[in-house]
Design a protein around this motif. Structure first.
Motif, PDB file in Angstrom:
ATOM      1  N   LEU A  23      -9.106  41.247  65.170  1.00  0.00           N
ATOM      2  CA  LEU A  23     -10.494  41.682  65.051  1.00  0.00           C
ATOM      3  C   LEU A  23     -11.831  41.702  64.563  1.00  0.00           C
ATOM      4  O   LEU A  23     -13.135  41.028  64.494  1.00  0.00           O
ATOM      5  N   LEU A 210     -11.007  40.110  72.692  1.00  0.00           N
ATOM      6  CA  LEU A 210     -11.935  41.431  72.219  1.00  0.00           C
ATOM      7  C   LEU A 210     -13.299  41.103  71.211  1.00  0.00           C
ATOM      8  O   LEU A 210     -14.330  41.596  71.325  1.00  0.00           O
ATOM      9  N   ARG A 213     -16.601  40.818  72.773  1.00  0.00           N
ATOM     10  CA  ARG A 213     -17.798  41.903  73.348  1.00  0.00           C
ATOM     11  C   ARG A 213     -17.567  42.771  72.710  1.00  0.00           C
ATOM     12  O   ARG A 213     -18.383  43.654  73.146  1.00  0.00           O
ATOM     13  N   VAL A 214     -16.745  43.085  71.109  1.00  0.00           N
ATOM     14  CA  VAL A 214     -17.190  44.130  70.120  1.00  0.00           C
ATOM     15  C   VAL A 214     -17.762  43.453  69.053  1.00  0.00           C
ATOM     16  O   VAL A 214     -17.663  42.935  68.111  1.00  0.00           O
ATOM     17  N   SER A 215     -18.738  44.367  68.703  1.00  0.00           N
ATOM     18  CA  SER A 215     -19.389  44.110  67.684  1.00  0.00           C
ATOM     19  C   SER A 215     -19.099  43.903  66.376  1.00  0.00           C
ATOM     20  O   SER A 215     -17.850  44.981  66.509  1.00  0.00           O
ATOM     21  N   GLU A 216     -18.785  43.081  65.033  1.00  0.00           N
ATOM     22  CA  GLU A 216     -18.425  43.386  63.557  1.00  0.00           C
ATOM     23  C   GLU A 216     -18.219  44.972  62.845  1.00  0.00           C
ATOM     24  O   GLU A 216     -17.090  46.145  63.117  1.00  0.00           O
ATOM     25  N   ARG A 218     -18.340  47.761  64.616  1.00  0.00           N
ATOM     26  CA  ARG A 218     -17.980  48.313  65.624  1.00  0.00           C
ATOM     27  C   ARG A 218     -16.519  48.197  65.774  1.00  0.00           C
ATOM     28  O   ARG A 218     -15.695  49.864  65.583  1.00  0.00           O
ATOM     29  N   ALA A 219     -16.540  46.995  65.247  1.00  0.00           N
ATOM     30  CA  ALA A 219     -14.854  47.133  65.091  1.00  0.00           C
ATOM     31  C   ALA A 219     -14.149  47.910  64.102  1.00  0.00           C
ATOM     32  O   ALA A 219     -13.885  48.856  63.711  1.00  0.00           O
ATOM     33  N   VAL A 222     -14.016  52.055  63.913  1.00  0.00           N
ATOM     34  CA  VAL A 222     -13.184  51.896  64.492  1.00  0.00           C
ATOM     35  C   VAL A 222     -12.279  52.451  63.082  1.00  0.00           C
ATOM     36  O   VAL A 222     -11.162  52.932  63.729  1.00  0.00           O
TER      37      VAL A 222
END
Length: 242
Positions: A23, A210, A213-216, A218-219, A222
């Protein structure tokens, strides 16, 4: 690690690490290495992190090898190859409690440095590539976390995400191959190896899905949050055994 419950937990950790690596382009070792070390011990935990990071990097590289810049990566990979044996020596000679504490400190410090996006003239140009590669090779072999040093070099060199990801995958294949050649493979059972292969494949697919659907940002948040938690837990485990 005992029984199917332990092997299942191991598979879940590898699945999570592979997902975030696919991701975000980085993060397998930061997320998974501390937990693998706690489950398997420093030697097998780090060597499994090396093996899995190599595999997931190779999967990603298969689809992006045309974007690789071999000349830019050569100083990094050469410097890493020179320091991998020193990291293996550290891992083999330092007592387990001290090694656990050291791995915890390295993971935590690496995550904090990446979060801050440290800027330094020493991390630019060919000299910066040598410094980053040497640091990364040592940390990768000793603690399974070679990515942050390369990430900081990329930040200081002004690389875009599109430039960084394929080159980081090439680097991950090469430096982890050197680490495994120096230390050997982890001692897992045949069912555990099968579970690892399934987890790596599942993580590669999940991470790719993912990514749309998930911004860099935000990834990466996490990834680095999990890395901090794992690093601190490993440090506490090591200190408690002193």
């Amino acid at each position: 690690m005992g029984g199917w419950s332990g092997e299942l937990l191991l598979g879940l950790v590898v699945l999570l690490g592979a997902t975030v690596q696919r991701l975000a382009g980085i993060g397998f070792a930061l997320v998974a290495s501390p937990v693998l070390v706690l489950l398997l011990g420093p030697h097998d935990g780090v060597t499994l992190a090396n093996f899995a990071a190599l595999a997931i990097s190779a999967i990603g590289l298969a689809g992006s090898w045309r974007q690789v810049r071999p000349r830019a990566m050569l100083p990094l990979m050469t410097a890493a190859a020179c320091t991998v044996p020193a990291g293996a020596w550290v891992a083999a000679t330092v007592p387990e409690p001290e090694l656990l504490a050291g791995i915890g400190v390295l993971v935590t410090a690496a995550a904090l440095l990446v979060i801050r996006g440290v800027r330094a003239a020493a991390l630019r140009g060919v000299g910066g590539a040598v410094v980053a590669g040497a640091t990364s090779g040592l940390m990768n072999s000793a603690a399974g976390v070679g990515g942050p040093a390369v990430s900081l070099y990329a930040v200081n060199s002004g690389w875009t995400t599109g430039e960084f990801v394929p080159n980081a995958q090439l680097y991950g294949v090469v430096v982890n191959a050197f680490s495994l050649a120096t230390k050997g493979l982890p001692g897992l059972s045949a069912p555990a190896w099968g579970l690892m292969a399934t987890a790596l494949a599942g993580g590669a697919v999940a991470g790719r899905l993912l990514a749309a659907r998930v911004s860099e940002r935000r990834a990466r948040t996490v990834v680095l949050g999990l890395a901090l938690a794992g690093g601190l837990s490993t440090f506490v485990k090591g200190v408690s055994g002193l």
